[in-house]
Enzyme design. Structure first.
Site, PDB file in Angstrom:
ATOM      1  CB  ILE A 288     139.891  36.008 -36.792  1.00 47.02           C
ATOM      2  CG1 ILE A 288     140.965  35.602 -35.766  1.00 47.02           C
ATOM      3  CG2 ILE A 288     140.132  35.307 -38.133  1.00 47.02           C
ATOM      4  CD1 ILE A 288     140.864  34.146 -35.334  1.00 47.02           C
TER       5      ILE A 288
ATOM      6  CD  GLU B  96     137.986  42.774 -34.163  1.00 48.53           C
ATOM      7  OE1 GLU B  96     138.521  43.779 -34.684  1.00 48.53           O
ATOM      8  OE2 GLU B  96     136.784  42.743 -33.861  1.00 48.53           O
TER       9      GLU B  96
ATOM     10  CG  HIS C 182     128.171  39.289 -38.897  1.00 50.93           C
ATOM     11  ND1 HIS C 182     128.238  40.291 -39.834  1.00 50.93           N
ATOM     12  CD2 HIS C 182     128.421  39.893 -37.703  1.00 50.93           C
ATOM     13  CE1 HIS C 182     128.504  41.451 -39.231  1.00 50.93           C
ATOM     14  NE2 HIS C 182     128.613  41.222 -37.939  1.00 50.93           N
TER      15      HIS C 182
ATOM     16  CD  GLU D 161     135.846  43.637 -30.616  1.00 51.07           C
ATOM     17  OE1 GLU D 161     134.782  43.272 -31.147  1.00 51.07           O
ATOM     18  OE2 GLU D 161     136.893  43.828 -31.266  1.00 51.07           O
TER      19      GLU D 161
END
Lengths: 321, 328
Positions: B87, B60, B129, B29
């Site tokens: 992921i 993803e 994150h 991306e």
């Protein structure tokens, strides 16, 4: 039928009968406990498999889900190696590691059966990306059942193929049921090919999946389109005469329904077409059937006489060198 | 030797591999003109074009799966997942397809691909994150898992990963992207996937770590040497799978004491395997129980600065753990 000669048509007939007899034998071996696990038969869908594979060139690619014996045979995998795989033998297609659902041949660009519904769709896009990346004239024919059209892989893969103009034919083998769930109980839009519009790709429509010549022509058209322009989504309307897998009680459909489809058996239908087209072909067809029975018997003998994998085989080939 | 940041080393490795092998391409991306979310692919799109530095849709599983398909067909994809936390949609593809393909195809196909993902916390990224996801994948034979802690290793290991015939998960400590600087040799070199690295030789105890925690452990080891006279050996594991058992056992044979540090959560984390290896094969060398310093068993690293600090091991916490173990 333009351009199709007798030799070709008789070979298709041979392939269809081979798939039928091979799988009937598999069912028998399963009942004897010689084939274990899960066995998903293709019986009833032979015209779709044979007609579509016949439309591919050697450099083209085929990839499918777990109902893969028919396509593997049509693409030319050795029946002996397939049967050995079914019996879990060392001489099998993947040395007994994959079994029924994971037949594959790199040499024949048959990228395999896959055990996870829909999981192979984005891989098909990746294979098509390779063709585009290397500027090679190759088409990827990606088969899926109707059930696979509702899992997320379908959405991502179709969108990606459209955005990148990948040479893929997304072929839904619509046999009416995702395991035991009828299409109209699982999909808002029951004409699955129409989803092409939402992805901005060519709608390849529906083809009669019980008519081998119609399938051949439709996939040939789609392949020509895909190699020049990008992806196509289409449906082959077919029917499996057996359950989802061995031991399926089939409570989700009536005996009458199965009988109605069985009356339109693609092999019987194709035989009729050949008998009408070529005088005195019946004897040749009978001979083909006898030869196929012998091929299947040889495959079984080969498989039964093959050694079982060893412990060393179990722990080998975890990583490539 | 030129000094560079960890992320500059990552970029340079990809640049060199793109130049070396036309089969290598990057997909992810905003890896193109944007240069990636952390700028790891900065400048590569301008140099190699849209065919080789490929922007993908925000998807993803297909970034990974398209890489698997292309790798099966003999290309050499480098797939970028923006954050390791993202992921998970590709988990099936990694575990069921990439890891098993060589094994289940009777050696017909292998999967020469790299999946790069920044991992780890300490940047106020909150729950999605900041994750460390390595332990999900180190449980899967068929995968290789690499986590560098220095620019030199990042470059050399990433180049090896691109050339490896197997699927390699390459997790980069994002807190260290610009914070970790170091010498990087000039010219072509690779570092083999597999062997651990002795980051600091010592005789009193062994500390095993990787990624950001290897960096912090080295700082902590210098601190306790200076302040307490403790001589800690620091082993940067750097390849987590396959695990370098030899290096682990060799170190504890010398020191008799072991501490494992990771920021991933404690229970069933990578440290458990290191401890088990020592218990199993190094028991006779040991003068103390194997200790672990790891993130607490909470679902993820929260946002608030104070909670983040409680969660993350840091040089002071590692130094304290070293002192405790030395005193045992």
């Amino acid at each position: 039928m333009a351009g199709l000669n007798k030799t070709t048509l008789l070979d298709w007939y041979r392939q269809m009968v081979l798939i039928r007899r091979f799988e009937e034998k598999c069912a028998e071996l399963y009942q004897q406990g010689k084939i274990g696990g899960f066995l998903h038969l293709y019986i009833g869908q032979e015209a779709t498999g044979v007609g579509s594979v016949a439309a591919l060139r050697p450099q083209d690619h085929a990839i499918t889900a777990y109902r893969d014996h028919g396509l593997a045979l049509a693409r030319g995998l050795d029946p002996k190696a397939i049967m050995a795989e079914m019996l879990g033998k060392r001489t099998g297609v993947s040395g007994g590691k994959g079994g029924s659902m994971h037949l594959a041949s790199r040499e024949l660009n048959f990228w395999g059966g896959y055990g996870i519904v829909g999981g192979h769709l984005p891989l098909a896009a990746g294979i098509a990306l390779k063709a585009k990346y290397n500027e090679e004239d190759e088409v990827v024919l990606c088969y899926m059942g109707d059930g696979a059209t509702n899992i997320g892989y379908f959405h991502e893969s179709l969108n990606l193929s459209a955005v990148w103009d990948l040479p893929v034919i997304w072929l839904v083998e619509n046999n009416g049921y995702g395991m035991g769930t009828a299409v109209d109980r699982a999909s808002g839009q029951v004409e699955l090919h129409k989803r092409a519009v939402g992805y901005g790709m060519k709608d390849g429509g529906r083809v009669d999946g019980m008519d081998v010549i119609a399938v051949y022509e439709a996939i040939s058209d789609a392949a020509r389109y895909a190699s020049k322009n990008g992806p196509v989504l289409m449906e082959s309307m077919t029917y499996r005469f057996q359950g989802h897998s061995m031991g399926d009680p089939e409570r989700y459909r009536s005996k009458e329904e199965v009988q109605r489809y069985a009356a339109g058996d693609p092999i019987g239908k194709f035989r009729q077409t050949l008998v009408e087209k070529y005088k005195d072909v019946a004897g040749e067809l009978d001979k083909i059937e006898d030869a196929v029975v012998a091929t299947v018997a040889e495959a079984v003998e080969y498989a039964e006489n093959s050694p079982a994998p060893t412990y060393e085989d179990l722990v080998a080939h975890v990583y490539a060198d | 030797m030129p000094v560079m940041t960890l992320i500059e080393a990552v970029t340079q490795a990809m640049d060199e591999e793109l130049a070396r092998d036309p089969r290598v391409f990057i997909v992810g991306e905003d890896v193109g003109a944007r240069g990636g979310v952390f700028r790891a692919t900065m400048g590569l799109h301008a140099k190699y074009g849209s065919e080789r530095v490929v922007d993908s849709p925000l998807a993803e599983l297909s970034i990974v799966a398209i890489g698997i398909g292309a790798a099966l067909a003999d290309l050499r994809p480098i797939c970028e997942i923006q954050f390791a936390d993202f992921i998970h949609p590709a988990f099936n593809q990694i575990v069921n397809e990439a890891a098993k393909m060589y094994y289940r195809s009777g050696e017909q196909w292998n999967v020469p691909m790299v999946i790069r993902a920044p991992y780890g916390g300490g940047i106020s990224g909150a729950l999605y994150h900041s994750q460390s996801v390595e332990a999900f994948f180190t449980h899967v034979p068929g995968l290789k898992v690499v986590i560098p802690s220095t620019p030199q290793d990042a470059k050399g290991l990433l180049k090896s990963a691109v050339r490896d015939p197997n699927p390699v998960l390459f997790f980069e400590p994002k807190k260290g992207y610009r914070a970790i600087k170091g010498d990087v040799p000039e010219g072509e070199y690779t570092i083999p996937i597999g062997p651990a690295r002795v980051a600091r030789s010592g005789r009193d105890l062994s500390v095993f770590a990787y990624g950001m925690m290897a960096h912090y452990t080295t700082i902590a080891a210098e601190k306790v040497a200076r302040e307490d006279g403790i001589d800690a050996e620091v082993i940067d594991l750097r390849t987590l799978l396959p695990v370098d058992k030899g290096a682990i056992l060799e170190s504890v044979k010398k020191t008799g004491k072991a501490l494992v540090v990771h920021e991933d959560t404690f229970t069933m984390g990578y440290g458990a395997e290191v401890a088990a290896i020592i218990a199993d094969e190094g028991f006779n060398y040991m003068d103390a129980p194997v200790k672990r310093l790891a993130g607490p068993d909470v679902p993820a690293m929260p946002y608030s600065h104070s909670m983040q600090e409680f969660f993350m091991p840091n040089p002071d916490k590692i130094a304290a753990a070293i002192r405790d173990l030395a005193a045992y």
